[in-house]
Design a protein around this motif. Structure first.
Motif, short mmCIF file in Angstrom:
data_model
loop_
_atom_site.label_atom_id
_atom_site.label_comp_id
_atom_site.label_asym_id
_atom_site.label_seq_id
_atom_site.Cartn_x
_atom_site.Cartn_y
_atom_site.Cartn_z
N VAL A 31 43.90 47.60 24.59
CA VAL A 31 43.51 46.23 24.25
C VAL A 31 43.73 45.30 25.42
N VAL A 32 44.89 45.42 26.07
CA VAL A 32 45.19 44.55 27.22
C VAL A 32 44.19 44.80 28.34
N LYS A 33 43.88 46.07 28.61
CA LYS A 33 42.92 46.39 29.68
C LYS A 33 41.56 45.78 29.38
N SER A 34 41.15 45.82 28.12
CA SER A 34 39.83 45.28 27.76
C SER A 34 39.78 43.77 27.88
N ARG A 35 40.97 43.13 27.89
CA ARG A 35 41.04 41.67 27.96
C ARG A 35 41.89 41.22 29.15
N GLU A 36 41.92 42.06 30.18
CA GLU A 36 42.77 41.79 31.34
C GLU A 36 42.44 40.42 31.94
N GLY A 37 43.48 39.70 32.31
CA GLY A 37 43.30 38.35 32.83
C GLY A 37 43.40 37.28 31.77
N SER A 38 43.69 37.69 30.53
CA SER A 38 43.83 36.73 29.44
C SER A 38 45.21 36.07 29.46
N ARG A 84 48.33 34.89 34.12
CA ARG A 84 47.53 35.73 33.23
C ARG A 84 48.10 37.15 33.22
N VAL A 85 47.88 37.88 32.14
CA VAL A 85 48.41 39.23 32.01
C VAL A 85 47.47 40.24 32.67
N VAL A 86 48.04 41.10 33.52
CA VAL A 86 47.26 42.11 34.23
C VAL A 86 47.89 43.48 34.02
N VAL A 87 47.07 44.51 34.15
CA VAL A 87 47.53 45.89 34.02
C VAL A 87 47.94 46.41 35.39
N ASP A 94 51.97 43.08 33.63
CA ASP A 94 52.77 42.07 34.32
C ASP A 94 51.99 40.75 34.28
N LEU A 95 52.65 39.69 34.70
CA LEU A 95 51.97 38.42 34.89
C LEU A 95 51.41 38.35 36.30
N ALA A 96 50.19 37.87 36.42
CA ALA A 96 49.57 37.77 37.74
C ALA A 96 50.27 36.71 38.58
#
Length: 231
Positions: A77-84, A57-60, A45-47
């Motif tokens: 990949v998203v989890k490793s770059r969470e908040g991007s 930013r995109v969050v899990v 989702d978006l934060a």
């Protein structure tokens, strides 16, 4: 069927196995489509302002496996770059060659055939003609009801239309299924854009998809500029 798989079936000519438009940015489209899919499944989702992450930013939200390796890899990949930012994630996912993996899956499931060859006997080339068009036919019927007949899309179809609109492929895709004049193709593109900007989904989901499709368009533009400069 994943959204990226539906997209690929639509943009590949059933006979020639070649894309109906520019294929240089399929990896970027795959990255964006996977992010959209994860959002529809409630995984990302978006934060918001009160989430602990910077807004937008995109969050899990849920790390549970989806049952599809392609999606689970994307979630990692998203989890490793969470908040991007969305654009950063689209670019990161494009580097995983997800479009290639989706094509391989479609071949393994008997929907496409892979035909490798060489141009002038030197340059390698790959085509992906249809092997089983039944699902694609049903999909085109659904899109025709939405884009040609004025029907209201469900959330998943709305997301696919939004991606087609962002990549300017709606008119081309529908023309590949049935003869359309140039003006009819423009009308389909306009309808797709209007739907993408409308209320086809709940506010939060639509906002997320808008952000991802905008990020995908930006990534595509960068790819096209770089490709043109190095051509």
């Amino acid at each position: 069927m994943l959204i990226i798989e539906d997209y690929l079936l639509l943009v590949l000519d059933d006979v020639t196995g070649k894309p109906v438009g520019d294929s240089s940015y399929l990896q970027q489209i795959a990255g964006g489509a996977l992010l959209v899919e994860l959002a529809l499944l409630g995984r990302v989702d978006l934060a918001g302002d009160a989430s602990g992450w910077r807004s937008g930013r995109v969050v899990v939200r849920d790390q549970a496996p989806t049952g599809r390796l392609l999606l689970d890899d994307a979630l990692t990949v998203v989890k490793s770059r969470e908040g991007s930012k969305p654009k950063s994630l689209v670019e990161a996912l494009s580097r995983t060659k997800a479009a290639d993996a989706a094509l391989d899956d479609l071949v393994a499931r008997g929907l496409l055939r892979r035909e490798d060859g060489r141009i002038l006997g030197i340059f390698p080339t790959t085509r992906w003609p249809a092997a089983d068009s039944r699902h694609e036919g049903e999909l085109r019927g659904t899109l025709a009801r939405v884009l040609l007949d004025g029907g209201v899309p469900d959330e998943r179809t709305g997301a696919l239309v939004a991606i087609l609109a962002a990549t300017r492929q709606a008119g081309r895709v529908m023309a590949a299924g049935a003869p359309l004049t140039a003006s009819e193709r423009r009308a389909v593109d306009q309808r797709a854009t209007a739907l993408a900007e409308g209320s086809w989904a709940a506010g939060a989901t639509r906002k997320y998809v808008e952000e991802i499709t905008a990020a995908t368009t930006a990534a595509i533009t960068t790819t096209v500029v770089i490709s043109g400069a190095t051509a």
